[in-house]
Scaffold this motif. Structure first.
Motif, short mmCIF file in Angstrom:
data_model
loop_
_atom_site.label_atom_id
_atom_site.label_comp_id
_atom_site.label_asym_id
_atom_site.label_seq_id
_atom_site.Cartn_x
_atom_site.Cartn_y
_atom_site.Cartn_z
N ARG A 162 -2.54 67.08 76.75
CA ARG A 162 -1.54 66.92 75.70
C ARG A 162 -1.22 65.44 75.54
N THR B 12 3.07 70.16 69.87
CA THR B 12 2.40 69.40 70.92
C THR B 12 0.95 69.22 70.52
N ARG C 224 -2.99 67.83 70.95
CA ARG C 224 -3.90 67.90 72.07
C ARG C 224 -5.09 66.95 71.92
#
Length: 232
Positions: free
Chosen positions: A193, A215, A217
Protein backbone atom coordinates in the motif's frame (compact mmCIF):
# COMPACT_ATOMS: atom_id res chain seq x y z
CA UNK A 1 -6.80 -13.47 -11.26
CA UNK A 2 -3.44 -14.89 -12.19
CA UNK A 3 -1.26 -15.39 -9.09
CA UNK A 4 -1.96 -12.25 -7.10
CA UNK A 5 -2.82 -9.17 -9.14
CA UNK A 6 -1.56 -6.82 -6.49
CA UNK A 7 1.55 -8.63 -5.33
CA UNK A 8 5.17 -8.19 -6.33
CA UNK A 9 7.66 -10.73 -5.07
CA UNK A 10 10.82 -9.67 -3.27
CA UNK A 11 12.86 -9.03 -6.36
CA UNK A 12 16.05 -10.88 -7.20
CA UNK A 13 17.94 -10.78 -10.49
CA UNK A 14 20.64 -13.23 -11.38
CA UNK A 15 22.29 -11.19 -14.13
CA UNK A 16 24.47 -8.13 -13.53
CA UNK A 17 22.50 -5.99 -15.98
CA UNK A 18 19.07 -7.23 -14.94
CA UNK A 19 16.58 -4.34 -15.01
CA UNK A 20 13.28 -6.04 -14.32
CA UNK A 21 11.18 -6.97 -11.33
CA UNK A 22 9.94 -10.56 -11.58
CA UNK A 23 6.40 -11.43 -10.50
CA UNK A 24 4.98 -14.71 -9.30
CA UNK A 25 2.97 -15.06 -12.54
CA UNK A 26 6.05 -14.64 -14.72
CA UNK A 27 5.46 -11.09 -15.90
CA UNK A 28 8.33 -8.61 -15.80
CA UNK A 29 8.43 -4.84 -15.36
CA UNK A 30 11.67 -3.66 -16.97
CA UNK A 31 13.41 -0.68 -15.47
CA UNK A 32 12.23 -0.95 -11.85
CA UNK A 33 15.71 -1.33 -10.37
CA UNK A 34 16.62 -0.35 -6.84
CA UNK A 35 18.76 2.65 -7.73
CA UNK A 36 18.61 6.40 -7.21
CA UNK A 37 17.22 7.25 -10.65
CA UNK A 38 14.38 4.75 -10.32
CA UNK A 39 13.52 5.97 -6.82
CA UNK A 40 13.30 9.56 -8.08
CA UNK A 41 10.99 8.42 -10.89
CA UNK A 42 8.88 6.40 -8.44
CA UNK A 43 8.48 9.40 -6.16
CA UNK A 44 7.53 11.62 -9.11
CA UNK A 45 4.93 9.11 -10.28
CA UNK A 46 3.50 8.73 -6.79
CA UNK A 47 3.23 12.49 -6.35
CA UNK A 48 1.70 12.78 -9.82
CA UNK A 49 -1.11 10.31 -9.16
CA UNK A 50 -1.66 11.87 -5.73
CA UNK A 51 -1.98 15.37 -7.22
CA UNK A 52 -4.36 14.16 -9.92
CA UNK A 53 -6.57 12.41 -7.37
CA UNK A 54 -6.64 15.59 -5.28
CA UNK A 55 -7.68 17.71 -8.26
CA UNK A 56 -10.45 15.47 -9.64
CA UNK A 57 -13.91 14.67 -8.18
CA UNK A 58 -13.87 11.01 -9.22
CA UNK A 59 -11.12 8.57 -8.21
CA UNK A 60 -12.63 6.04 -10.62
CA UNK A 61 -12.14 8.40 -13.55
CA UNK A 62 -8.59 9.22 -12.45
CA UNK A 63 -7.68 5.53 -12.27
CA UNK A 64 -9.30 4.98 -15.66
CA UNK A 65 -7.03 7.62 -17.15
CA UNK A 66 -4.00 6.15 -15.35
CA UNK A 67 -4.88 2.68 -16.59
CA UNK A 68 -5.09 3.93 -20.18
CA UNK A 69 -1.99 6.13 -20.08
CA UNK A 70 0.22 3.33 -18.68
CA UNK A 71 -1.36 0.52 -20.70
CA UNK A 72 -1.98 -1.66 -17.67
CA UNK A 73 -4.30 -3.97 -19.59
CA UNK A 74 -5.19 -4.90 -23.15
CA UNK A 75 -8.64 -3.50 -22.39
CA UNK A 76 -7.88 -0.52 -20.11
CA UNK A 77 -11.16 -0.40 -18.22
CA UNK A 78 -11.65 0.07 -14.49
CA UNK A 79 -13.91 -2.51 -12.88
CA UNK A 80 -15.05 -2.82 -9.29
CA UNK A 81 -14.55 -6.08 -7.41
CA UNK A 82 -17.13 -5.90 -4.64
CA UNK A 83 -16.52 -7.52 -1.27
CA UNK A 84 -19.99 -8.51 -0.06
CA UNK A 85 -18.76 -10.28 3.09
CA UNK A 86 -17.15 -7.33 4.89
CA UNK A 87 -19.38 -5.08 7.00
CA UNK A 88 -18.30 -1.87 8.76
CA UNK A 89 -21.22 -0.05 10.41
CA UNK A 90 -21.04 3.73 10.31
CA UNK A 91 -19.66 5.11 13.56
CA UNK A 92 -20.41 8.50 15.10
CA UNK A 93 -17.62 10.19 13.14
CA UNK A 94 -18.93 8.92 9.82
CA UNK A 95 -22.46 10.05 10.66
CA UNK A 96 -21.18 13.45 11.70
CA UNK A 97 -19.31 13.95 8.43
CA UNK A 98 -22.36 12.84 6.43
CA UNK A 99 -24.63 15.04 8.59
CA UNK A 100 -27.17 12.34 9.39
CA UNK A 101 -28.85 11.30 12.62
CA UNK A 102 -28.45 8.06 14.52
CA UNK A 103 -31.55 6.53 12.87
CA UNK A 104 -30.71 7.38 9.24
CA UNK A 105 -29.87 4.35 7.08
CA UNK A 106 -26.26 4.29 5.93
CA UNK A 107 -25.12 2.07 3.09
CA UNK A 108 -21.69 0.46 3.04
CA UNK A 109 -19.62 -0.85 0.18
CA UNK A 110 -16.10 -2.27 0.08
CA UNK A 111 -14.58 -2.63 -3.36
CA UNK A 112 -11.30 -3.03 -5.14
CA UNK A 113 -10.80 -1.10 -8.36
CA UNK A 114 -8.90 -3.12 -10.92
CA UNK A 115 -7.50 -2.62 -14.40
CA UNK A 116 -7.10 -6.01 -16.03
CA UNK A 117 -5.25 -8.22 -13.52
CA UNK A 118 -4.00 -5.23 -11.53
CA UNK A 119 -5.78 -4.11 -8.35
CA UNK A 120 -5.04 -0.38 -8.13
CA UNK A 121 -7.02 0.57 -5.01
CA UNK A 122 -9.34 -0.67 -2.31
CA UNK A 123 -12.04 1.50 -0.79
CA UNK A 124 -14.40 1.57 2.17
CA UNK A 125 -17.42 3.66 1.23
CA UNK A 126 -20.26 4.80 3.47
CA UNK A 127 -23.15 6.57 1.73
CA UNK A 128 -26.66 7.90 2.36
CA UNK A 129 -29.16 5.96 0.17
CA UNK A 130 -31.90 8.57 0.66
CA UNK A 131 -29.69 11.15 -1.08
CA UNK A 132 -29.29 8.99 -4.20
CA UNK A 133 -31.79 8.06 -6.88
CA UNK A 134 -33.49 4.61 -6.85
CA UNK A 135 -31.55 3.71 -9.99
CA UNK A 136 -28.25 4.55 -8.32
CA UNK A 137 -29.11 2.51 -5.24
CA UNK A 138 -30.10 -0.43 -7.43
CA UNK A 139 -26.75 -0.33 -9.23
CA UNK A 140 -24.85 -0.16 -5.94
CA UNK A 141 -26.85 -2.99 -4.37
CA UNK A 142 -26.86 -5.43 -7.28
CA UNK A 143 -23.80 -4.78 -9.46
CA UNK A 144 -20.05 -4.20 -9.27
CA UNK A 145 -20.36 -0.76 -10.89
CA UNK A 146 -17.75 1.62 -9.41
CA UNK A 147 -19.34 4.10 -7.01
CA UNK A 148 -18.16 7.15 -8.95
CA UNK A 149 -19.66 5.74 -12.12
CA UNK A 150 -22.97 4.87 -10.45
CA UNK A 151 -23.50 8.40 -9.06
CA UNK A 152 -21.96 10.37 -11.94
CA UNK A 153 -25.30 12.00 -12.81
CA UNK A 154 -25.20 13.90 -9.50
CA UNK A 155 -22.36 16.03 -10.91
CA UNK A 156 -20.81 15.77 -7.46
CA UNK A 157 -17.81 17.48 -5.94
CA UNK A 158 -15.17 15.87 -3.77
CA UNK A 159 -13.45 17.31 -0.71
CA UNK A 160 -10.37 15.43 0.47
CA UNK A 161 -10.09 15.34 4.24
CA UNK A 162 -6.63 13.77 4.31
CA UNK A 163 -4.02 12.42 1.89
CA UNK A 164 -1.10 10.36 3.20
CA UNK A 165 1.84 8.86 1.39
CA UNK A 166 2.24 5.41 2.94
CA UNK A 167 5.56 4.93 1.19
CA UNK A 168 8.32 7.29 0.16
CA UNK A 169 10.91 5.93 -2.28
CA UNK A 170 13.45 8.46 -0.93
CA UNK A 171 14.32 9.44 2.65
CA UNK A 172 13.22 12.76 4.12
CA UNK A 173 15.60 15.56 3.11
CA UNK A 174 16.92 13.65 0.10
CA UNK A 175 16.98 16.83 -2.00
CA UNK A 176 19.76 18.33 0.15
CA UNK A 177 21.92 15.21 0.32
CA UNK A 178 23.56 12.89 -2.21
CA UNK A 179 21.13 10.38 -3.64
CA UNK A 180 21.49 6.87 -2.23
CA UNK A 181 23.57 4.44 -4.25
CA UNK A 182 21.96 1.37 -5.78
CA UNK A 183 21.13 -1.11 -3.06
CA UNK A 184 21.68 -4.12 -5.32
CA UNK A 185 20.90 -5.46 -8.77
CA UNK A 186 17.46 -6.50 -7.53
CA UNK A 187 14.18 -4.79 -8.33
CA UNK A 188 12.78 -1.97 -6.25
CA UNK A 189 10.88 -3.30 -3.23
CA UNK A 190 7.52 -1.49 -3.31
CA UNK A 191 5.18 -2.10 -0.34
CA UNK A 192 1.65 -3.36 -0.84
CA UNK A 193 0.00 0.00 0.00
CA UNK A 194 1.51 3.29 -1.12
CA UNK A 195 -1.10 6.06 -0.68
CA UNK A 196 -4.32 6.69 1.26
CA UNK A 197 -7.08 9.29 0.85
CA UNK A 198 -10.10 10.08 2.99
CA UNK A 199 -12.72 12.18 1.21
CA UNK A 200 -16.35 13.32 1.35
CA UNK A 201 -18.54 13.62 -1.76
CA UNK A 202 -21.10 16.41 -2.03
CA UNK A 203 -24.09 17.12 -4.25
CA UNK A 204 -26.28 20.19 -4.71
CA UNK A 205 -23.42 22.48 -3.76
CA UNK A 206 -22.96 21.24 -0.21
CA UNK A 207 -24.98 18.15 0.78
CA UNK A 208 -22.67 15.28 1.77
CA UNK A 209 -23.76 11.86 0.56
CA UNK A 210 -20.65 9.68 0.72
CA UNK A 211 -17.51 9.21 2.81
CA UNK A 212 -14.75 7.12 1.30
CA UNK A 213 -11.38 5.87 2.53
CA UNK A 214 -9.26 4.82 -0.45
CA UNK A 215 -6.00 2.91 -0.20
CA UNK A 216 -3.90 2.82 -3.36
CA UNK A 217 -1.68 -0.14 -4.11
CA UNK A 218 1.65 -0.85 -5.75
CA UNK A 219 0.11 -2.21 -8.95
CA UNK A 220 -0.27 1.43 -9.94
CA UNK A 221 3.34 0.87 -11.05
CA UNK A 222 2.81 -2.43 -12.86
CA UNK A 223 4.22 -1.23 -16.17
CA UNK A 224 7.71 -1.10 -17.74
CA UNK A 225 9.73 1.88 -16.55
CA UNK A 226 12.22 3.13 -19.13
CA UNK A 227 15.71 2.65 -17.70
CA UNK A 228 18.28 5.46 -17.98
CA UNK A 229 19.76 5.73 -21.47
CA UNK A 230 23.00 3.80 -21.87
CA UNK A 231 26.14 5.87 -22.19
CA UNK A 232 28.42 5.51 -25.20
Amino acid sequence: MRGSAARFLPFACGLLLCASAARADGWDYPGWRDDAATRVKALALLQSVNATLLSQPSATRTLQQWCEAHQLAAEPRIRALRDTATRKPADAEVRSQLKVGADEAIGYRRVQLACGDHVLSEADNWYVPSRLTPEMNHLLDTTDTPFGTAVRALNFTRRTESARLLWSPLPQGWETRPLPAAMSQSGLDIPERVLQHRAVLYKDGGTPFSLVVETYRRDLFAFPLNPPAARN
